[in-house]
Design an enzyme around this catalytic site. Structure first.
Site, PDB file in Angstrom:
ATOM      1  N   LEU A 169       0.825  -1.208   0.000  1.00 38.15           N
ATOM      2  CA  LEU A 169       0.000   0.000   0.000  1.00 38.15           C
ATOM      3  C   LEU A 169       0.860   1.260   0.000  1.00 38.15           C
ATOM      4  O   LEU A 169       1.777   1.398   0.814  1.00 38.15           O
ATOM      5  CB  LEU A 169      -0.905   0.031   1.237  1.00 38.15           C
ATOM      6  CG  LEU A 169      -1.916  -1.099   1.405  1.00 38.15           C
ATOM      7  CD1 LEU A 169      -2.615  -0.957   2.745  1.00 38.15           C
ATOM      8  CD2 LEU A 169      -2.932  -1.086   0.272  1.00 38.15           C
ATOM      9  N   ASP A 170       0.565   2.168  -0.926  1.00 30.44           N
ATOM     10  CA  ASP A 170       1.156   3.499  -0.871  1.00 30.44           C
ATOM     11  C   ASP A 170       0.644   4.193   0.390  1.00 30.44           C
ATOM     12  O   ASP A 170      -0.559   4.148   0.675  1.00 30.44           O
ATOM     13  CB  ASP A 170       0.717   4.306  -2.092  1.00 30.44           C
ATOM     14  CG  ASP A 170       1.842   4.454  -3.101  1.00 30.44           C
ATOM     15  OD1 ASP A 170       2.977   4.114  -2.765  1.00 30.44           O
ATOM     16  OD2 ASP A 170       1.564   4.899  -4.225  1.00 30.44           O
TER      17      ASP A 170
END
Length: 810
Positions: A320-321
């Site tokens: 996940l960014d």
């Protein structure tokens, strides 16, 4: 012909015109753009910026339903029935063939409409200047004369003439050129090409059919790659066909020795063989994926590839960014530290001058908003040139003019600005570290007459607050068996603090260390990627390496991204997820596009993906068990009684009434599993074959009761109807047995599935009790015996066997 030549001339003219001539010719207002009224007029003149899609003739699509393996076999049966003078069978099978084609056609139309809806929702948007304001509008609404802003990661939405700026453009999709092409003021940009670097303003000159290459860009990938489920099923069916082949060869041999004419056996053999071929499989998958995709649309998830939802079911790791996914992606300036000779307002002023509102960049907007709050006026300054943020340089720059004097402003990472200004980075590190421990991101701002005279104005702390629900959804993903890893370009202390706040874990690795190991030891890098909870100071190219490393360890990887440089990692991941703010290129590379912010959509993607998987698994189980039962039961009964206990017409009718229900499995209320799904071929084969053998034995037991205590042995036509009833009711009840991995009562089927099954049962009960041409009626008592025994065997015995076979896979 003349019109086509005029269009070509127009294209050539625009390419040769100067930008000033284009502005005059199209009556372009460079500062304010078109007005709403002018746009409406031009839409009437030029039409929408789209190329009408060539749709397949519906009559031709319907005709294709009579072309294919099953259709050919049924058509062969119709011809054979005619030769054998079995006209009633011929007419009824022909009617069922047509009816089946109608149902298949309508279901596929439903799936096509779902895909069309997705395409409408994934239309490209364009940053357009209208009525003096920059706004995002659908690219299809662009008209000649519109002023648009394009930047790295955008698909060019129409044929454009550059007003200013320099760009690197990928035209390979149009011209086949592999190298990027440099574009500058007055150059043409063609619809469908991709901006690789830079940003600029341009004026729209040609739209829709008038564009030079006549190409518009679609984000929905219509080509359907081979699905995992298809590969699995092809293996299962391969063995099933071997079993069917052995059974039919046995039937032919026995027929020969007992004196039955082979031409009498061929129609039934053809139909039995047709019943074993999963020709409805592609349609079933497409319908399941399309319906699942529409479920996801309601939850803010758009798929650009129909198989993406099924891929999400097997995903066991997601990267996940941090920005925009875990955090709010709404940066605010929380603290400003000016250096000697400068004030807080100077830091805000020069930081704002090194920003641009049209880009909607969160950092730029944070500086502009802070300057506005402090009443710092920027109107006296003219931005002569602007160089947006680039992950490689990690800074933004602008050349600014005031009162005839020009100077340069820069903002970016502390170490980058320190290097540019030849300052000692350690002077800033202590303060930056204090900010980082609070989860703040520190930027430095510099000003100077040129590169050699740049001085640091001060430091600014920006804070991107974690989403209130981030911790909850990360915990939910972990409970679903998905390992969560955070990727961020922020410094290690900020990454650790954010990871602590949202419950990701404490093992955050500096990406620079991982980068060094990737070049030396791929196995060691894969181990680090697997054991880390996240990575700090990540560059876009690191994301690709992280995905590859996790895949090397056998993980099915999901990856979120938004920038043009994220495209390789999004494409490499089994589930590439473009967030709502992603560039067109990122959306084009991804298999999933989120329309909302945060993690809730990703949780929904996993759950719905697993529900789709369960529906497909139900279809596979049901297909194998049903096919095995029909073929083996009919052939074994023939070997025992020396008679075919069902006719070709019976089997065709059976295929129709059961397959009608099978298609409705795609709408079932399936439950998602608690762990990532895996396609275990040996497990599916073993489970379905065991269940199939059990159903055949039970079917033979019910047949024995019909031939003995119920006294049907003397009338061959009654035996046929009775046998048809056995196969039908088992087929109905088996759907409910295999649709649930636990016991059948643990979840409720969808209304459409339940209603179709009940309607089917009522219709067939009336049919076998009252009779129709080709089906002799049996007493209602006999029908109730078949229903009762089939239900007892299915729900009392088979469900327990299935539960034990699939135990631990829920």
């Amino acid at each position: 012909m003349m019109e086509g030549k005029e269009d070509e001339v127009k294209k050539i003219i625009y390419e040769k015109m100067s930008i000033e001539e284009v502005i005059h010719n199209l009556k372009v207002d460079v500062d304010n753009g078109l007005t709403r009224e002018e746009v409406a007029k031009r839409l009437k003149t030029y039409g929408y910026n789209e190329i009408p899609e060539k749709k397949e003739n519906p009559y031709l699509k319907f005709a294709k339903k009579f072309w294919g393996l099953t259709a050919w076999m049924l058509e062969a049966v119709i011809v054979l029935s005619y030769i054998l003078h079995k006209y009633l069978d011929m007419y009824i099978i022909l009617a069922l063939l047509i009816l089946n084609a109608v149902i298949g056609f309508l279901q596929e139309e439903r799936a096509s409409q779902a895909v069309e809806t997705l395409k409408q929702k994934l239309r490209i948007n364009a940053r357009t200047l209208r009525d003096g304001k920059w706004q995002m509008i659908p690219a299809r609404e662009l008209v000649p004369g519109d002023v648009v802003r394009i930047r790295a990661g955008d698909f060019v939405p129409a044929d454009l003439k550059l007003l200013e700026g320099q760009l690197e453009v990928d035209q390979s999709a149009l011209t086949g050129e592999s190298l990027t092409v440099s574009k500058e003021k007055s150059n043409m940009l063609f619809s469908g090409s991709i901006i690789k670097s830079g940003e600029a303003n341009a004026v729209v000159v040609l739209t829709g059919n008038q564009t030079y290459f006549g190409k518009t860009t679609e984000l929905v990938q219509l080509a359907r790659p081979k699905l995992h489920a298809e590969e699995v099923t092809s293996q299962v069916i391969k063995w099933l066909l071997i079993i069917v082949g052995v059974a039919l060869v046995s039937a032919f041999m026995v027929s020969y020795f007992i004196g039955i004419k082979l031409i009498e056996v061929v129609p039934l053999a053809l139909v039995l063989l047709a019943s074993s071929v999963p020709v409805a499989l592609p349609a079933m998958f497409t319908i399941s994926m399309a319906i699942g995709s529409m479920e996801l649309v309601k939850k803010g998830v758009l798929v650009t590839r129909l198989s993406a939802a099924e891929d999400a079911a097997t995903m066991n790791t997601i990267c996940l960014d941090k920005t925009g996914t875990i955090t709010m992606n709404k940066l605010s300036l929380t603290d400003v530290i000016p250096l000697k000779g400068f004030s807080e307002n100077d830091v805000l002023l020069y930081g704002a001058l090194a920003s641009q509102e049209a880009n909607h960049d969160p950092i730029d907007l944070a500086f502009l908003s802070a300057a506005q709050e402090k009443n710092i006026f920027l109107e006296d300054y003219v931005q002569k040139a602007f160089y947006p943020f680039d992950p490689k340089t990690r800074r933004t720059e602008a050349i600014v003019e005031k009162d005839g004097k020009t100077f340069k402003v820069v903002k970016g990472a502390v170490n980058v600005i320190a290097d540019l200004t030849k300052e000692d980075e350690n002077i800033f590190n202590e303060k930056a570290m204090d900010f980082a421990e609070k989860g703040y991101r520190t930027l430095a701002v510099a000003v100077g007459e040129d590169d050699n005279s740049l001085r640091v104005v001060g430091l600014a702390a920006l804070y991107d607050m974690p989403r209130p629900d981030a911790k909850k959804f990360i915990e939910e993903l972990k409970n679903l068996g998905v390992a969560v890893k955070m990727l961020t370009g922020d410094a290690l202390p900020i990454a650790k603090e954010t990871a602590r706040q949202v419950g990701i874990g404490e093992k955050i690795t500096d990406a620079s260390q991982f980068r060094d190991i990737v070049g030396k030891d791929l196995d060691k890098a894969a181990e680090i990627a697997e054991q880390s909870d996240g990575f700090a100071e990540v560059y876009p190219q690191d994301k690709y390496s992280i995905v590859k490393s996790l895949q090397k360890k056998g993980h099915i990887v999901g990856m979120t991204g938004d920038g043009v440089n994220d495209a390789p990692s999004l494409k490499q991941a089994e589930v590439g997820i473009a967030v709502s703010t992603a560039t067109d290129v990122a959306k084009g590379a991804a298999s999933v596009v989120l329309t909302g912010e945060g993690l809730s959509n990703i949780v929904d993607l996993v759950k719905v993906g697993r529900m789709i998987y369960q529906r497909l698994l139900t279809w596979i189980f049901n297909k194998v068990v049903k096919t095995f039962q029909i073929v083996v039961f009919v052939v074994v009964a023939f070997l025992l009684t020396k008679k075919f206990i069902v006719s070709a017409f019976d089997v065709v009718l059976l295929l129709f009434v059961v397959d009608f229900v099978t298609l409705s499995i795609s709408t079932d209320n399936a439950r998602w599993s608690k762990e990532p799904d895996t396609w275990n071929v040996s497990g599916i084969v073993k489970s379905s074959m065991i269940l199939g053998i059990l159903v055949v034995l039970e079917s033979l037991a019910i047949l024995y009761i019909g031939l003995g205590p119920l006294g049907l042995k003397s009338d061959y036509n009654l035996i046929r109807t009775y046998s048809f009833s056995i196969l039908f009711y088992f087929g109905m009840f088996t759907v409910f047995v295999v649709r649930e991995r636990g016991h059948f009562w643990e979840s409720v089927p969808s209304k459409s599935l339940l209603y179709i099954v009940l309607a089917d049962i009522v219709i067939v009960t009336l049919l076998v009790t009252l009779g129709i041409p080709g089906v002799k009626p049996i007493p209602i008592v006999d029908t109730m015996v078949v229903i009762g025994l089939s239900a007892i065997f299915s729900f009392g015995i088979n469900d327990w066997f299935k539960y034990l076979l699939l135990k631990g896979k829920k």
